[in-house]
Design an enzyme around this catalytic site. Structure first.
Site, PDB file in Angstrom:
ATOM      1  N   GLY A  39       0.786  -1.242   0.000  1.00 47.01           N
ATOM      2  CA  GLY A  39       0.000   0.000   0.000  1.00 47.01           C
ATOM      3  C   GLY A  39       0.810   1.280   0.000  1.00 47.01           C
ATOM      4  N   CYS A  42       0.753   5.997   0.930  1.00 46.01           N
ATOM      5  CA  CYS A  42      -0.663   6.362   1.034  1.00 46.01           C
ATOM      6  C   CYS A  42      -1.392   5.553   2.107  1.00 46.01           C
ATOM      7  N   GLY A 116      13.795  -4.116  -4.182  1.00 46.02           N
ATOM      8  CA  GLY A 116      14.012  -4.439  -5.599  1.00 46.02           C
ATOM      9  C   GLY A 116      15.135  -3.577  -6.148  1.00 46.02           C
ATOM     10  N   GLY A 182       6.223  24.745   7.396  1.00 46.82           N
ATOM     11  CA  GLY A 182       5.576  24.493   6.113  1.00 46.82           C
ATOM     12  C   GLY A 182       4.062  24.458   6.250  1.00 46.82           C
ATOM     13  N   LEU A 188      -1.023  21.497   7.475  1.00 50.07           N
ATOM     14  CA  LEU A 188      -2.345  21.979   7.890  1.00 50.07           C
ATOM     15  C   LEU A 188      -3.257  20.829   8.321  1.00 50.07           C
ATOM     16  N   VAL A 239      12.793  30.014   7.801  1.00 48.41           N
ATOM     17  CA  VAL A 239      13.413  29.252   8.898  1.00 48.41           C
ATOM     18  C   VAL A 239      14.904  29.100   8.622  1.00 48.41           C
ATOM     19  N   GLY A 273       7.537  19.536   2.015  1.00 49.84           N
ATOM     20  CA  GLY A 273       7.438  18.844   0.730  1.00 49.84           C
ATOM     21  C   GLY A 273       8.020  17.443   0.804  1.00 49.84           C
ATOM     22  N   ALA A 322      -2.134  10.498  -4.585  1.00 48.63           N
ATOM     23  CA  ALA A 322      -2.421   9.078  -4.747  1.00 48.63           C
ATOM     24  C   ALA A 322      -3.226   8.810  -6.022  1.00 48.63           C
ATOM     25  N   HIS A 446     -32.088  19.726  -3.089  1.00 51.17           N
ATOM     26  CA  HIS A 446     -32.178  20.675  -1.974  1.00 51.17           C
ATOM     27  C   HIS A 446     -32.590  19.927  -0.718  1.00 51.17           C
TER      28      HIS A 446
HETATM   29  P1  FAD Z   1       4.228   5.407  -2.579  1.00 48.02           P
HETATM   30  O1  FAD Z   1       2.876   5.369  -2.030  1.00 48.02           O
HETATM   31  O2  FAD Z   1       5.245   6.234  -1.871  1.00 48.02           O
HETATM   32  O3  FAD Z   1       4.715   3.881  -2.647  1.00 48.02           O
HETATM   33  C1  FAD Z   1       5.992   3.536  -3.022  1.00 48.02           C
HETATM   34  C2  FAD Z   1       6.312   2.175  -2.448  1.00 48.02           C
HETATM   35  O4  FAD Z   1       7.501   1.702  -3.043  1.00 48.02           O
HETATM   36  C3  FAD Z   1       6.557   2.190  -0.943  1.00 48.02           C
HETATM   37  O5  FAD Z   1       5.769   1.224  -0.309  1.00 48.02           O
HETATM   38  C4  FAD Z   1       8.031   1.849  -0.817  1.00 48.02           C
HETATM   39  O6  FAD Z   1       8.338   1.099   0.344  1.00 48.02           O
HETATM   40  C5  FAD Z   1       8.261   1.017  -2.069  1.00 48.02           C
HETATM   41  N1  FAD Z   1       9.644   0.991  -2.509  1.00 48.02           N
HETATM   42  C6  FAD Z   1      10.482   2.040  -2.675  1.00 48.02           C
HETATM   43  N2  FAD Z   1      11.656   1.624  -3.159  1.00 48.02           N
HETATM   44  C7  FAD Z   1      11.570   0.274  -3.296  1.00 48.02           C
HETATM   45  C8  FAD Z   1      12.450  -0.723  -3.765  1.00 48.02           C
HETATM   46  N3  FAD Z   1      13.663  -0.429  -4.237  1.00 48.02           N
HETATM   47  N4  FAD Z   1      12.020  -2.006  -3.761  1.00 48.02           N
HETATM   48  C9  FAD Z   1      10.791  -2.332  -3.310  1.00 48.02           C
HETATM   49  N5  FAD Z   1       9.912  -1.415  -2.879  1.00 48.02           N
HETATM   50  C10 FAD Z   1      10.291  -0.128  -2.880  1.00 48.02           C
HETATM   51  N6  FAD Z   1      -2.376  11.911  -1.520  1.00 48.02           N
HETATM   52  C11 FAD Z   1      -3.674  12.035  -1.830  1.00 48.02           C
HETATM   53  O7  FAD Z   1      -4.029  11.946  -3.015  1.00 48.02           O
HETATM   54  N7  FAD Z   1      -4.626  12.230  -0.872  1.00 48.02           N
HETATM   55  C12 FAD Z   1      -4.302  12.349   0.430  1.00 48.02           C
HETATM   56  O8  FAD Z   1      -5.188  12.527   1.278  1.00 48.02           O
HETATM   57  C13 FAD Z   1      -2.945  12.248   0.801  1.00 48.02           C
HETATM   58  N8  FAD Z   1      -2.583  12.338   2.094  1.00 48.02           N
HETATM   59  C14 FAD Z   1      -1.268  12.206   2.429  1.00 48.02           C
HETATM   60  C15 FAD Z   1      -0.911  12.335   3.762  1.00 48.02           C
HETATM   61  C16 FAD Z   1       0.415  12.225   4.146  1.00 48.02           C
HETATM   62  C17 FAD Z   1       0.787  12.364   5.594  1.00 48.02           C
HETATM   63  C18 FAD Z   1       1.408  11.929   3.152  1.00 48.02           C
HETATM   64  C19 FAD Z   1       2.834  11.752   3.548  1.00 48.02           C
HETATM   65  C20 FAD Z   1       1.052  11.808   1.821  1.00 48.02           C
HETATM   66  C21 FAD Z   1      -0.282  11.955   1.439  1.00 48.02           C
HETATM   67  N9  FAD Z   1      -0.682  11.868   0.107  1.00 48.02           N
HETATM   68  C22 FAD Z   1      -1.995  12.016  -0.230  1.00 48.02           C
HETATM   69  C23 FAD Z   1       0.290  11.618  -0.976  1.00 48.02           C
HETATM   70  C24 FAD Z   1       0.250  10.133  -1.378  1.00 48.02           C
HETATM   71  O9  FAD Z   1       0.517   9.334  -0.258  1.00 48.02           O
HETATM   72  C25 FAD Z   1       1.261   9.866  -2.484  1.00 48.02           C
HETATM   73  O10 FAD Z   1       1.048  10.755  -3.543  1.00 48.02           O
HETATM   74  C26 FAD Z   1       1.138   8.442  -3.000  1.00 48.02           C
HETATM   75  O11 FAD Z   1       1.322   7.515  -1.972  1.00 48.02           O
HETATM   76  C27 FAD Z   1       2.132   8.173  -4.116  1.00 48.02           C
HETATM   77  O12 FAD Z   1       1.981   6.872  -4.563  1.00 48.02           O
HETATM   78  P2  FAD Z   1       3.165   6.047  -5.229  1.00 48.02           P
HETATM   79  O13 FAD Z   1       2.582   4.731  -5.580  1.00 48.02           O
HETATM   80  O14 FAD Z   1       3.813   6.855  -6.274  1.00 48.02           O
HETATM   81  O15 FAD Z   1       4.269   5.881  -4.094  1.00 48.02           O
HETATM   82  P1  NAD Z   2       3.569  20.968   0.293  1.00 43.20           P
HETATM   83  O1  NAD Z   2       4.342  21.203  -0.932  1.00 43.20           O
HETATM   84  O2  NAD Z   2       2.105  20.833   0.234  1.00 43.20           O
HETATM   85  O3  NAD Z   2       3.834  22.160   1.324  1.00 43.20           O
HETATM   86  C1  NAD Z   2       5.109  22.525   1.729  1.00 43.20           C
HETATM   87  C2  NAD Z   2       5.032  23.927   2.304  1.00 43.20           C
HETATM   88  O4  NAD Z   2       6.261  24.215   2.912  1.00 43.20           O
HETATM   89  C3  NAD Z   2       4.777  24.990   1.243  1.00 43.20           C
HETATM   90  O5  NAD Z   2       3.747  25.834   1.672  1.00 43.20           O
HETATM   91  C4  NAD Z   2       6.114  25.711   1.156  1.00 43.20           C
HETATM   92  O6  NAD Z   2       5.987  27.069   0.800  1.00 43.20           O
HETATM   93  C5  NAD Z   2       6.628  25.540   2.586  1.00 43.20           C
HETATM   94  N1  NAD Z   2       8.069  25.656   2.723  1.00 43.20           N
HETATM   95  C6  NAD Z   2       9.025  25.191   1.888  1.00 43.20           C
HETATM   96  N2  NAD Z   2      10.247  25.510   2.370  1.00 43.20           N
HETATM   97  C7  NAD Z   2      10.053  26.174   3.540  1.00 43.20           C
HETATM   98  C8  NAD Z   2      10.919  26.777   4.503  1.00 43.20           C
HETATM   99  N3  NAD Z   2      12.237  26.748   4.348  1.00 43.20           N
HETATM  100  N4  NAD Z   2      10.368  27.379   5.577  1.00 43.20           N
HETATM  101  C9  NAD Z   2       9.020  27.415   5.747  1.00 43.20           C
HETATM  102  N5  NAD Z   2       8.151  26.873   4.848  1.00 43.20           N
HETATM  103  C10 NAD Z   2       8.671  26.271   3.769  1.00 43.20           C
HETATM  104  O7  NAD Z   2       4.274  19.713   0.998  1.00 43.20           O
HETATM  105  P2  NAD Z   2       3.803  18.799   2.205  1.00 43.20           P
HETATM  106  O8  NAD Z   2       2.722  19.455   2.975  1.00 43.20           O
HETATM  107  O9  NAD Z   2       5.048  18.392   2.889  1.00 43.20           O
HETATM  108  O10 NAD Z   2       3.192  17.556   1.456  1.00 43.20           O
HETATM  109  C11 NAD Z   2       4.013  16.771   0.561  1.00 43.20           C
HETATM  110  C12 NAD Z   2       3.216  16.185  -0.550  1.00 43.20           C
HETATM  111  O11 NAD Z   2       2.301  15.227  -0.068  1.00 43.20           O
HETATM  112  C13 NAD Z   2       2.446  17.233  -1.288  1.00 43.20           C
HETATM  113  O12 NAD Z   2       2.934  17.296  -2.597  1.00 43.20           O
HETATM  114  C14 NAD Z   2       1.043  16.776  -1.301  1.00 43.20           C
HETATM  115  O13 NAD Z   2       0.534  16.745  -2.594  1.00 43.20           O
HETATM  116  C15 NAD Z   2       1.065  15.374  -0.718  1.00 43.20           C
HETATM  117  N6  NAD Z   2      -0.030  15.328   0.267  1.00 43.20           N
HETATM  118  C16 NAD Z   2      -1.298  15.399  -0.210  1.00 43.20           C
HETATM  119  C17 NAD Z   2      -2.354  15.412   0.672  1.00 43.20           C
HETATM  120  C18 NAD Z   2      -3.733  15.515   0.135  1.00 43.20           C
HETATM  121  O14 NAD Z   2      -3.922  15.300  -1.039  1.00 43.20           O
HETATM  122  N7  NAD Z   2      -4.709  15.833   0.942  1.00 43.20           N
HETATM  123  C19 NAD Z   2      -2.134  15.345   2.024  1.00 43.20           C
HETATM  124  C20 NAD Z   2      -0.827  15.291   2.476  1.00 43.20           C
HETATM  125  C21 NAD Z   2       0.213  15.263   1.568  1.00 43.20           C
END
Ligand code: FAD
Ligand code: NAD
Length: 468
Positions: A39, A42, A116, A182, A188, A239, A273, A322, A446
């Site tokens: 998984g 995500c 891998g 950030g 947030l 920062v 980020g 995701a 509605h």
């Molecule tokens: P990943 O989900 O990162 O999966 C990559 C997988 O590859 C991992 O399991 C890793 O262990 C595995 N892997 C890496 N290297 C190797 C290797 N060499 N061999 C074998 N396995 C390996 N996105 C949304 O759309 N909605 C959200 O609400 C949302 N919330 C988020 C909240 C948080 C706190 C975070 C951190 C992210 C969130 N995201 C959200 C972003 C979302 O999780 C990612 O965009 C998404 O998981 C990317 O999918 P992916 O398949 O590219 O990679």
């Molecule tokens: P983000 O890119 O959303 O936000 C990073 C923030 O940090 C920005 O506002 C940026 O201006 C700020 N920043 C950068 N450098 C800084 C500095 N030196 N000092 C202070 N602020 C600084 O990144 P994130 O919140 O870490 O999330 C990472 C990724 O995960 C995002 O690309 C997002 O798409 C994904 N994500 C998605 C969801 C969702 O879809 N609901 C939820 C969580 C994460």
């Protein structure tokens, strides 16, 4: 040695969806995941656990602050059991990751636990946590290795009190004062979780607004609402150091006048980020090109410079979401099968799951201005809806941007209850290139929050919403 038509590296929403689609299209498929659960980010440390905690903390906050106004008397001494909240989150994650294992079995995808790495263009070495490594052969390989939290060069993440989202999602206590570096999506969403649970939360953001990539009106509205809920903001702050002194974390930043400001807390979340993750893949061995930002370079078929190797999701360019990764998983499988799939990257919606939720699709006002596209704006406040008053969710708005001449919808941006679900209507509308008038003349049930979409469309097309 086992041989496959396709091997997928990484089981996140990109990788596991690609594997299912490949199997559906008749390819003999393997998936390799280095962790013991499927998984990816995500399901394990991203979307799913963060939403579970957002929901639990929302219930807690409602109980403390909003049930009484509904005539529900809450006895004094309501207590938070964070251990139980975390256990529930863990169980939601477990059910979801087990679901992926089930889907792999159902689709006859062979799963391998282990890291891998490339031996050559068609051979992968799989090194498990325990036991011997093995080699498999695959005609085609999909890299779906995702991303990891990024940081700032001078920050040492100790994973104890200077932490990333991964650790914050599993704390066993509520911080007294959580400093968040950030003000993006993670900062947030998780900032709101811990604010609701009782922490003081200060968001330190480099730009002059939070969620800076979204429409400026959304940044303003969300900041207003979160401020009302008690979240503190230090915008335009650069920062420059993060240090631990005893039990305190001290963050120093320069404000926009260059004055040094010191913030003290017991935890500091670094959410500036994420970066693409390619460590351990041995890409050099096959010569896969990577950009300066560490993203795997792909063409419009998501194919790398090596013909049989593809890449999808967070490890390549584009939004780190995701559903974007999953769309690419399907796309790449269909490309391999000789089909001609399509992804409309302009219509990948973006959502922030705070409450109220924030959701967007298409162009922002700033983008349209930059691209010199003439547009008109329709806006409707949530507070003017009967549905919003009934539930008490009166914050937010729906804003629709439409082409000035043709009336085609070019962007939609909203803040409000259930905006994450409501945005789907605009995604459909825009995929079919609807005009604002098309939406304005469709009946919306509605009372629903979606009436704000109809009203904003009426405002955009004719400047005449009904209820304001
Ligand atoms: P990943 O989900 O990162 O999966 C990559 C997988 O590859 C991992 O399991 C890793 O262990 C595995 N892997 C890496 N290297 C190797 C290797 N060499 N061999 C074998 N396995 C390996 N996105 C949304 O759309 N909605 C959200 O609400 C949302 N919330 C988020 C909240 C948080 C706190 C975070 C951190 C992210 C969130 N995201 C959200 C972003 C979302 O999780 C990612 O965009 C998404 O998981 C990317 O999918 P992916 O398949 O590219 O990679
Ligand atoms: P983000 O890119 O959303 O936000 C990073 C923030 O940090 C920005 O506002 C940026 O201006 C700020 N920043 C950068 N450098 C800084 C500095 N030196 N000092 C202070 N602020 C600084 O990144 P994130 O919140 O870490 O999330 C990472 C990724 O995960 C995002 O690309 C997002 O798409 C994904 N994500 C998605 C969801 C969702 O879809 N609901 C939820 C969580 C994460």
């Amino acid at each position: 040695m086992k041989t496959y038509d396709v091997a997928v590296i990484g089981s996140g929403p990109g990788g596991y969806v690609a594997a299912i689609r490949c199997a559906q299209l008749g390819m003999k498929t393997a998936i390799i995941e280095k962790y013991s659960t499927m998984g990816g980010t995500c399901l394990n440390v991203g979307c799913i656990p963060s939403k579970a905690l957002l929901d639990s903390s929302h219930h807690y906050e409602d109980t403390l602050n909003h049930l009484e106004e509904h005539g529900i008397e809450v006895p004094k001494g309501v207590k938070l059991n964070i251990k139980k909240m975390m256990e529930r989150k863990g169980s939601v994650v477990e059910q979801t990751t087990k679901g992926i294992e089930f889907l792999m079995g159902k689709n006859k995808v062979d799963t391998y636990q282990g890291l891998g790495s490339f031996e050559d263009q068609t051979h992968l070495k799989i090194t498990p946590e325990k036991g011997d490594a093995q080699i498999i052969e695959a005609k085609k390989i999909i890299i779906a290795t995702g991303s990891k939290p990024s940081s700032l060069p001078f920050i040492k993440i100790d994973k104890k009190s200077i932490i990333t989202s991964t650790e914050l999602l599993s704390l066993n206590k509520v911080p007294e004062h959580l400093l968040v570096i950030g003000g993006g999506v993670i900062g947030l969403e998780l900032g709101q979780v811990y604010k609701r649970l009782g922490a003081q939360v200060t968001v330190i953001e480099y730009m002059d607004r939070i969620i800076p990539t979204m429409d400026a009106d959304q940044s303003k509205e969300l900041r207003k609402v979160l401020k009302k809920q008690g979240v503190e903001f230090a915008l335009s702050h650069k920062v420059k150091s993060v240090e631990k002194k005893g039990k305190e974390v001290i963050v120093k930043a320069d404000d926009k006048k260059g004055k040094e400001i010191e913030f003290k807390g017991d935890y500091c979340l670094v959410s500036v980020g994420r970066r693409p993750y390619t460590e351990g893949l041995n890409l050099d061995k096959v010569g896969v090109n990577v950009t300066e930002r560490g993203q795997i370079e792909v063409n419009d078929k998501l194919q790398t410079n090596i013909e049989n190797i593809y890449a999808i999701g967070d490890v390549i360019k584009g939004a780190m979401l995701a559903h974007k990764a999953s769309e690419e998983g399907v796309f790449v499988a269909e490309v391999m099968a000789g089909q001609k799939p399509h992804i409309n990257y302009n219509l990948i919606p973006g959502v922030v799951y705070t409450w109220p939720e924030v959701a967007s699709v298409g162009k922002t006002e700033a983008q349209l201005k930059e691209e010199k596209i003439e547009f008109k704006t329709g806006k409707f406040p949530m507070r003017a809806l009967g549905r919003s008053r009934a539930s008490g969710d009166i914050d937010g708005f729906v804003k629709i941007l439409a082409d000035k001449k043709t009336d085609e919808i070019l962007g939609a941006h909203m803040v409000g209850a259930r905006a994450a679900d409501m945005i789907a209507e605009l995604v459909v509308a825009m995929e079919y290139r609807a005009s604002a008038e098309d939406i304005a003349i469709i009946s919306h049930a509605h009372p629903t929050y979606t009436e704000a979409i109809k009203e904003a469309a009426l405002d955009a097309t004719e400047g005449r919403p009904i209820h304001v």
